[in-house]
Structures are given as structure tokens and as C-alpha cells.
Design an enzyme around this catalytic site. Structure first.
Site, PDB file in Angstrom:
ATOM      1  N   LYS A 132      44.999  -2.020  21.970  1.00 53.57           N
ATOM      2  CA  LYS A 132      44.664  -3.324  21.376  1.00 53.57           C
ATOM      3  C   LYS A 132      45.099  -3.262  19.916  1.00 53.57           C
ATOM      4  CE  LYS A 132      42.404  -7.324  21.686  1.00 53.57           C
ATOM      5  NZ  LYS A 132      42.656  -8.413  22.631  1.00 53.57           N
TER       6      LYS A 132
ATOM      7  N   ASP B  18      43.854  -6.476  27.358  1.00 46.75           N
ATOM      8  CA  ASP B  18      43.414  -7.674  28.085  1.00 46.75           C
ATOM      9  C   ASP B  18      44.508  -8.164  29.033  1.00 46.75           C
ATOM     10  OD1 ASP B  18      44.401  -7.878  25.490  1.00 46.75           O
ATOM     11  OD2 ASP B  18      43.720  -9.918  25.182  1.00 46.75           O
TER      12      ASP B  18
ATOM     13  N   ASP C 162      37.977   4.076  30.580  1.00 52.00           N
ATOM     14  CA  ASP C 162      36.754   4.012  31.385  1.00 52.00           C
ATOM     15  C   ASP C 162      36.694   2.694  32.141  1.00 52.00           C
ATOM     16  OD1 ASP C 162      34.104   4.789  32.190  1.00 52.00           O
ATOM     17  OD2 ASP C 162      33.343   3.332  30.754  1.00 52.00           O
TER      18      ASP C 162
ATOM     19  N   TYR D 127      33.650   6.827  22.198  1.00 55.03           N
ATOM     20  CA  TYR D 127      32.846   7.828  22.891  1.00 55.03           C
ATOM     21  C   TYR D 127      32.458   8.998  21.988  1.00 55.03           C
ATOM     22  CZ  TYR D 127      32.902   5.998  27.625  1.00 55.03           C
ATOM     23  OH  TYR D 127      32.676   5.245  28.740  1.00 55.03           O
TER      24      TYR D 127
END
Ligand code: NAD
Length: 332
Positions: free
Chosen positions: A171, A204, A228, A124
Site C-alpha cells: 500500500k 485493495d 495474514d 505484528y
């Protein structure tokens, strides 16, 4: 007590839901002087920018704002006003609770979790460029300062609300340096809170677990982009975007706004659900220490939901935005 609060009605469905929220909050008996300011595409021709200085000045002066959604052009045009606002005011924590509400049908029971999303950096940061004609590159920024600050905020919130567990989502198996730094910071801060359980999860796997056993999660803390996406997923667990509130918290200011956007296809039709912004208003009242008024609104909302006669389309009813707000006000 009386308060000055900045009100940004927003665009699309923003003006209709903001009006509903303002009426409900006023009916709860809090003395608020609303300072209404406009931002977004509509003001560009007058001020040369979608985020004029007077908006930032108003929020800085009042310390608190209630905000409707603002449209961002997709793939072109000006930068998101929502993101710029969060960065300009250093609103580093985006807090999005997802909990079952009485009377709202959902596949899941006993969901009561809070998504704490880092709000100032990650992808972002908006640093991207084309590489020749056929490629593009975006830079993901993760810093120790922002990561430790958001994880500490999540733990402090857990302590304040008597919650049991914080899950850091990342991640780091693939983005070993950026997400790796976020995870390192989370582990480091977790050591200062021995009474709160800490775990980490790859994003995930987190998504799968959330749709299988959401009741097992309590406070989630995530970098900006995962936050988000996962917060919309969590909204879907408890009734959808129409009931998902949010807060952007910084040191000197706080801006309360629904998770959803400006839903342009519904704009001006007086049909969308006003609850997400009304519940954002409840979070605002709690932030101001007006727990009595916040509790009164929650009771009135619960009564209207349980009765089921004045619900908008997304909750299976056929009432308008203003009718649903009117029913809540009648209860108040
Ligand atoms: P959106 O959240 O505006 O709407 C997606 C769909 O969710 C809608 O079509 C509608 O079916 C449903 N929905 C949303 N709010 C609802 C409500 N209150 N009641 C009932 N149903 C509701 O997402 P989008 O269409 O992807 O985005 C539209 C615009 O909003 C974009 O320009 C986007 O950038 C912007 N946006 C702004 C914010 C913000 O202001 N903070 C947040 C998200 C998106």
C-alpha cells in the site's frame, strides 16, 4: 531415515486435529519420534508463561515442528504465542499455498498460488500504546533486511517450483515510507531473477483481482499483516480454512501449522476438518525430503475427497474428524 519432530497439539480444536495428523503421517511409513510439548494458556499456571523455554528448546533441537492452533485472547491478556514463537525462532517466511483439491467444490477452477508472508515485523511487531484515554498508537516496522529476505525467499521458491510470476503486494501509495521501502526492496531483488515475471499491486486492488481472476496469480509476497488477511481470502477461494495448510520457515527451524485458529466453538466435538493440519504435515515431509511419503498422503487424501463418503461438515459431509482421518489412513 528417522526424525525427531516436535509436536505442539495446541488448544481448542488443536488436540483432535493434531492427533489425526500424527496418525496419518505415521501410517505413511515415515519413522518419526514425536516429542510432544504443551504451550498456550493451559501452561501459564505451571510455568508463568504461555511459551515455556522447553518448547523453544525442543524446536531448536529438532529443527522441525508440527503445530496445532493456539488461542490468543482478543483485545487483552497475553501476547500471541504464535507470533512470539515465529519471532523467537526467526521463522521469517510464512508460506501458505492455496490450490484447488480434487473433489472440493469451489467457485473457482485452476487456482494454484502461494502466499509468502513476511513473518517477523510490520504491525505484528506488537509495539503499541495508549495515547491518553481516547487514542492508541501502533508502530509499523519495515526493514530493508527483512523485506529483501522475504522477497528473495519468494523468488527462490518460484524458481524451485518452476513458477512463472511473483506479485509484490503493498500500500505504498499511502504508506510511502514503510510500504514504499518494501516495494523498493521487491523491485531491487526482482532484478536478480530475470526469468521470473515480476509485478506489484496495491493490496485493495489485489483483493478484488483475487476474487475475480485468482487463476492469474502464482506467487504473492506481502508484508506481515496483508499476508495474514490475504491468505485467509485465498483459503476461501479453494474450499475454506479447513483445507489451508501453512509453514513458518527460518534458517535453523521450521514450524508447520494450519492457517486456521483454534475454533473454540467446535473444540472437543470431533467434527472439524483435519485436512489443513494433515496438508501442513505433507509440507513438513517435503521439507524433510520425504517426497515419497508426502506423495502417498496426497494420493490418499485425493481418493477420499473424490469418493466423497468421509467428509467433514465444512466440505458438505457429516463425518467426524477421526472418521475422515481414518478413511485417509485406510487408503494409505
Ligand atoms: P478460526 O480459524 O479458529 O475459526 C474461524 C472459523 O473457521 C471457525 O469458527 C470455523 O467455522 C472455521 N474453521 C476453522 N478451522 C476449521 C477446520 N479445521 N474445519 C472446519 N472449519 C474450520 O478463527 P477465529 O475464531 O478468529 O480464532 C480463534 C482463535 O484462534 C483466536 O484466539 C485466534 O487468535 C487463534 N488463532 C490462532 C492461530 C494459530 O495458532 N496459528 C491462527 C489463527 C487464529
Amino acid at each position: 531415515m528417522s526424525y525427531n519432530v516436535t509436536l505442539i497439539p495446541g488448544d481448542g480444536i488443536g488436540p483432535e486435529i493434531s492427533d489425526a495428523a500424527r496418525r496419518v503421517i505415521d501410517a505413511a511409513g515415515v519413522d518419526i519420534r514425536w516429542e510432544e510439548v504443551e504451550a498456550g494458556e493451559a501452561v501459564i499456571s505451571r510455568y508463568g508463561t504461555p511459551l515455556p523455554d522447553y518448547v523453544l528448546e525442543s524446536i531448536r533441537r529438532n529443527g522441525v515442528a508440527l503445530k496445532g492452533p493456539l488461542t490468543t485472547p482478543v483485545g487483552k491478556g497475553f501476547r500471541s504465542v504464535n507470533v512470539t514463537l515465529r519471532q523467537e525462532l526467526n521463522l521469517f517466511a510464512n508460506v501458505r499455498p492455496a490450490r484447488n483439491l480434487p473433489g472440493i467444490e469451489s467457485r473457482y477452477k485452476n487456482v494454484d498460488l502461494i502466499v509468502v508472508r513476511e513473518n517477523t515485523e510490520d504491525l505484528y511487531a506488537g509495539i503499541e500504546h495508549r495515547v491518553g484515554r481516547d487514542a492508541a498508537e501502533s508502530i509499523k516496522i519495515i526493514t530493508r533486511e527483512a523485506s529483501e529476505r522475504i522477497v528473495r525467499y519468494a523468488f527462490d521458491l518460484a524458481v524451485k517450483q518452476g513458477r512463472k510470476k511473483v506479485t509484490a503486494v503493498h500500500k505504498a501509495n499511502i504508506m510511502k515510507l514503510t510500504d514504499g521501502l518494501f516495494l523498493e526492496c521487491a523491485r531491487r531483488v526482482a532484478r536478480d531473477y530475470p526469468d521470473i515475471e515480476f509485478e506489484d499491486m496495491i493490496v485493495d486492488a489485489m483483493c478484488m483481482k483475487l476474487v475475480q481472476t485468482p487463476e492469474k496469480y502464482d506467487v504473492l509476497v506481502l508484508p506481515n499483516l496483508y499476508g495474514d488477511i490475504v491468505s485467509d481470502l485465498c483459503a476461501g477461494l479453494v474450499g475454506g480454512l479447513g483445507v489451508a495448510p501453512g509453514a513458518n520457515i527460518g534458517e535453523g527451524a521450521a514450524v508447520f501449522e494450519p492457517v486456521h485458529g483454534s475454533a473454540p466453538k467446535h473444540a472437543g466435538l470431533n467434527r472439524v476438518n483435519p485436512l489443513a493440519i494433515i496438508l501442513s504435515g505433507v509440507m513438513m515431509l517435503q521439507h524433510l525430503g520425504e517426497d515419497g511419503a508426502a506423495g502417498r498422503i496426497m494420493k490418499a487424501v485425493a481418493a477420499v475427497l473424490e469418493e466423497g463418503r468421509n467428509l467433514t461438515y465444512d466440505l458438505g459431509g457429516s463425518s467426524s474428524t477421526s472418521e475422515m482421518a481414518g478413511a485417509i489412513i485406510a487408503r494409505l
